[in-house]
Motif scaffolding. Sequence first.
Motif, mmCIF file in Angstrom:
data_model
loop_
_atom_site.group_PDB
_atom_site.id
_atom_site.type_symbol
_atom_site.label_atom_id
_atom_site.label_comp_id
_atom_site.label_asym_id
_atom_site.label_seq_id
_atom_site.Cartn_x
_atom_site.Cartn_y
_atom_site.Cartn_z
ATOM 1 N N LEU A 1 26.779 44.511 47.015
ATOM 2 C CA LEU A 1 27.499 43.085 46.472
ATOM 3 C C LEU A 1 28.969 43.469 46.345
ATOM 4 O O LEU A 1 29.515 44.470 46.062
ATOM 5 N N SER A 2 29.780 42.469 46.970
ATOM 6 C CA SER A 2 30.989 42.613 47.075
ATOM 7 C C SER A 2 31.702 41.813 46.011
ATOM 8 O O SER A 2 31.168 40.929 45.529
ATOM 9 N N PHE A 3 32.902 42.289 45.267
ATOM 10 C CA PHE A 3 33.456 41.602 44.539
ATOM 11 C C PHE A 3 35.075 41.603 44.455
ATOM 12 O O PHE A 3 35.641 42.574 45.299
ATOM 13 N N GLN A 4 35.642 40.630 43.955
ATOM 14 C CA GLN A 4 37.162 40.675 43.887
ATOM 15 C C GLN A 4 37.600 40.492 42.485
ATOM 16 O O GLN A 4 37.058 39.541 41.632
ATOM 17 N N LEU A 5 38.470 41.012 41.905
ATOM 18 C CA LEU A 5 39.126 40.899 40.654
ATOM 19 C C LEU A 5 40.623 40.664 40.661
ATOM 20 O O LEU A 5 41.260 41.190 41.539
ATOM 21 N N GLU A 6 41.089 39.602 39.756
ATOM 22 C CA GLU A 6 42.453 39.597 39.567
ATOM 23 C C GLU A 6 42.516 39.319 37.998
ATOM 24 O O GLU A 6 42.086 38.559 37.453
ATOM 25 N N PHE A 7 43.758 40.142 37.701
ATOM 26 C CA PHE A 7 43.914 39.903 36.353
ATOM 27 C C PHE A 7 45.359 40.422 36.023
ATOM 28 O O PHE A 7 46.153 41.127 36.958
ATOM 29 N N GLN A 8 45.725 40.236 34.614
ATOM 30 C CA GLN A 8 47.104 40.471 34.362
ATOM 31 C C GLN A 8 46.958 41.568 33.203
ATOM 32 O O GLN A 8 46.191 41.413 32.385
ATOM 33 N N LEU A 9 47.928 42.568 33.385
ATOM 34 C CA LEU A 9 47.765 43.624 32.260
ATOM 35 C C LEU A 9 49.195 43.450 31.487
ATOM 36 O O LEU A 9 50.398 43.541 32.104
ATOM 37 N N LEU A 10 48.966 43.264 30.237
ATOM 38 C CA LEU A 10 50.244 43.154 29.237
ATOM 39 C C LEU A 10 50.268 44.381 28.451
ATOM 40 O O LEU A 10 49.148 44.941 27.807
#
Length: 190
Positions: free
Chosen positions: A116-125
């Motif tokens: 399974l392939s995945f992509q994550l996008e997030f902001q780290l504060l």
Amino acid sequence: MDNNICQVYEDEIQLLEEEIKLLTEKYEDSQQESTFFSDEEILMSINSLQKEFQGESKGNESLSDLKARLGSLETDLSFLMKFTGIQFRSHSKTTVEKTGNRTVQKHRLSGNCHSLSFQLEFQLLEMRSKESVSAVITDLNVVMEAGETSDVSKFVSSIGEHGNLLTFFRSLSSYAEWYEHRRCTFLHFK
């Protein structure tokens, strides 16, 4: 003609100011990356460099120690990839905002977990105080191929709302392992 010369100089000054700004941002990003290492690792690196430059130890010894340490880290990484099935293909990080005690960075990860392939996008504060550094994940967006993950779409949206990466990776590892078993079983009966 004097106006043309002045304009050329002003344009050159503006280009140099932009270059200084870009170099400053790169420098700040590299400084921030050093915060991801533990104090012990930083001190070990500093001591190693000091010994190398002061001639207290031979260059070959410190190089061999570094190679052994690198080999150990590669072995640990290989073990974790085999154990969890998670392999990262790419990672990018950009600094969105930086003030005295607050830093916001945008991260993009892509990888595979078994098939399974995945992509994550997030902001780290990151919030810094005199005693500690706290980090909070915001704006988590998980993308997985729809055909393979119709069973987990509700879970993925829930993870996006709560911003819990640890739960995502644990659950993804278990789900992908069993998904692979189911796929092999169905292929066997076809």
